[in-house]
Design a protein around this motif. Structure first.
Motif, short mmCIF file in Angstrom:
data_model
loop_
_atom_site.label_atom_id
_atom_site.label_comp_id
_atom_site.label_asym_id
_atom_site.label_seq_id
_atom_site.Cartn_x
_atom_site.Cartn_y
_atom_site.Cartn_z
N PHE A 24 117.88 54.53 80.07
CA PHE A 24 117.90 54.54 78.61
C PHE A 24 118.32 53.15 78.15
N HIS A 25 117.47 52.51 77.37
CA HIS A 25 117.62 51.08 77.10
C HIS A 25 118.51 50.79 75.91
N LYS A 26 119.23 49.70 76.01
CA LYS A 26 120.08 49.21 74.93
C LYS A 26 119.22 48.69 73.79
N GLY A 27 119.64 49.02 72.55
CA GLY A 27 118.93 48.53 71.38
C GLY A 27 117.63 49.25 71.10
N LYS A 28 117.41 50.40 71.76
CA LYS A 28 116.20 51.18 71.53
C LYS A 28 116.55 52.64 71.25
N THR A 29 115.64 53.32 70.55
CA THR A 29 115.79 54.75 70.37
C THR A 29 115.10 55.44 71.55
N ASN A 30 115.91 56.03 72.42
CA ASN A 30 115.44 56.71 73.62
C ASN A 30 115.41 58.21 73.33
N LEU A 31 114.24 58.83 73.47
CA LEU A 31 114.08 60.24 73.15
C LEU A 31 113.90 61.07 74.42
N ILE A 32 114.55 62.24 74.44
CA ILE A 32 114.32 63.23 75.49
C ILE A 32 113.60 64.40 74.84
N ILE A 33 112.39 64.68 75.31
CA ILE A 33 111.60 65.76 74.73
C ILE A 33 111.15 66.73 75.82
N GLY A 34 110.66 67.89 75.40
CA GLY A 34 110.18 68.90 76.33
C GLY A 34 110.33 70.27 75.72
N ILE A 204 110.01 57.13 65.82
CA ILE A 204 111.04 56.29 66.45
C ILE A 204 111.02 56.34 67.98
N GLY A 205 109.95 56.85 68.58
CA GLY A 205 109.92 57.01 70.03
C GLY A 205 109.66 55.71 70.77
N GLU A 206 110.66 54.88 70.89
CA GLU A 206 110.50 53.59 71.59
C GLU A 206 110.54 53.76 73.10
N ASN A 207 111.27 54.75 73.57
CA ASN A 207 111.30 55.08 74.99
C ASN A 207 111.45 56.59 75.08
N ILE A 208 110.41 57.27 75.56
CA ILE A 208 110.36 58.73 75.54
C ILE A 208 110.38 59.26 76.98
N VAL A 209 111.32 60.17 77.23
CA VAL A 209 111.41 60.85 78.52
C VAL A 209 110.96 62.29 78.31
N PHE A 210 109.94 62.70 79.02
CA PHE A 210 109.41 64.06 78.88
C PHE A 210 109.81 64.89 80.10
N LEU A 211 110.52 65.99 79.84
CA LEU A 211 110.96 66.88 80.91
C LEU A 211 110.15 68.17 80.90
N LYS A 212 109.89 68.67 82.09
CA LYS A 212 109.28 70.00 82.24
C LYS A 212 109.91 70.69 83.44
N ASN A 213 110.51 71.84 83.19
CA ASN A 213 111.15 72.63 84.25
C ASN A 213 112.11 71.79 85.08
N GLN A 219 107.03 59.22 81.22
CA GLN A 219 107.88 58.35 80.42
C GLN A 219 107.03 57.26 79.80
N GLY A 220 107.26 56.97 78.52
CA GLY A 220 106.49 55.94 77.83
C GLY A 220 106.99 55.80 76.41
N ASN A 221 106.17 55.22 75.53
CA ASN A 221 106.58 55.07 74.13
C ASN A 221 105.63 55.85 73.22
N ASN A 222 105.82 55.71 71.90
CA ASN A 222 105.05 56.52 70.96
C ASN A 222 103.61 56.05 70.81
N THR A 223 103.27 54.95 71.40
CA THR A 223 101.86 54.55 71.50
C THR A 223 101.24 55.13 72.76
#
Length: 254
Positions: A24-34, A204-213, A219-223
């Motif tokens: 999870f990076h400094k100065g970024k909005t890191n999202l955990i989704i799933g 705001i998804g600058e760094n997105i972590v996607f979890l499943k089970n 992992q990536g960004n909103n683009t």
């Protein structure tokens, strides 16, 4: 920066987190989704030190929580701001007292110094003049901004947000998203947001972590999330009405 190295968490015989590694990076909005049950909340509680993984390490900068002594863990807690799902304001305290609470808990500042800081953060979230009001006297969106002010009053290095848009209308949710991102950039905070809100992913998804089970499957960004061919991600993302419409527009433009 927070680094997660192969963490595993079980409850009884059930393994909830199955060897997750990420940064999870400094100065970024890191999202955990799933989806529900994917392990998002358990992972958040592991990051906060509320749950102890059976395996793996969680590093704040270069120091693993598991290797910290009691004093170091206490120092770390003072560097963490938390935005709870429901806001978690104290009904019996006015806004000023709510925001000042972490300063009373963790600092030895004079009352005048604490009040100056309270007014500073309330101004930052565009809530001047509400000091003496009580949570019940302001709107849900204003309550959430008060919660953000309280979360940053101690100048945290790390900010954790648990479903920050829960119960908010789309317009207010966008305001909260943008405020979280602005504060993250302005103060160079490592921000981690657990969310199911696809508007937040897009905003705001600058760094997105996607979890499943309990597994990190993407992992990536909103683009990147619009262009991935990962079936688990596309099934989840395009189940949202908003993203269905976006997908339709994209297909028409091709």
């Amino acid at each position: 920066m927070i680094k997660v190295d192969n963490i595993k968490k079980r409850f009884g015989e059930e393994e909830i987190l199955k060897g997750i590694s990420t940064v999870f990076h400094k100065g970024k909005t890191n999202l955990i989704i799933g989806q529900s049950g994917s392990g998002k909340t358990v992972m958040l509680k592991c990051l906060l030190g509320l749950f102890k993984p059976e395996e793996g390490l969680i590093y704040y900068e270069e120091k693993a929580i598991q290797h910290m002594n009691e004093e170091q863990q206490r120092d770390l807690r003072e560097e963490i701001g938390m935005l709870f799902q429901g806001g978690a304001l104290f009904d019996s305290m006015n806004i000023e007292e709510n925001v000042m609470f972490p300063l009373r808990m963790f600092t030895k500042q004079k009352k005048s110094e604490m009040l100056d800081r309270v007014n500073e953060v309330l101004s930052r979230v565009n809530l001047e003049g509400v000091n003496k009001k009580y949570p019940a006297e302001i709107s849900g969106g204003m309550q959430k901004r008060v919660s953000i002010a309280r979360a940053i009053v101690n100048r945290p290095k790390y900010l954790f947000c648990d479903e920050p848009n829960s119960g908010l209308d789309p317009k207010t949710a966008t305001v909260i998203d943008n405020l979280i991102q602005e504060i993250t950039h302005e103060f160079d905070i490592t921000t981690v947001v657990v969310t199911h809100d696809m508007n937040s992913v897009m905003e705001i998804g600058e760094n997105i972590v996607f979890l499943k089970n309990g597994v990190l499957v993407w992992q990536g960004n909103n683009t990147d999330i619009f262009n991935t061919d990962n079936v688990d991600v596309t099934d989840f993302v395009y189940s949202s009405d908003l993203f269905k419409k976006i997908r339709e527009i994209q297909l028409k433009e091709r």
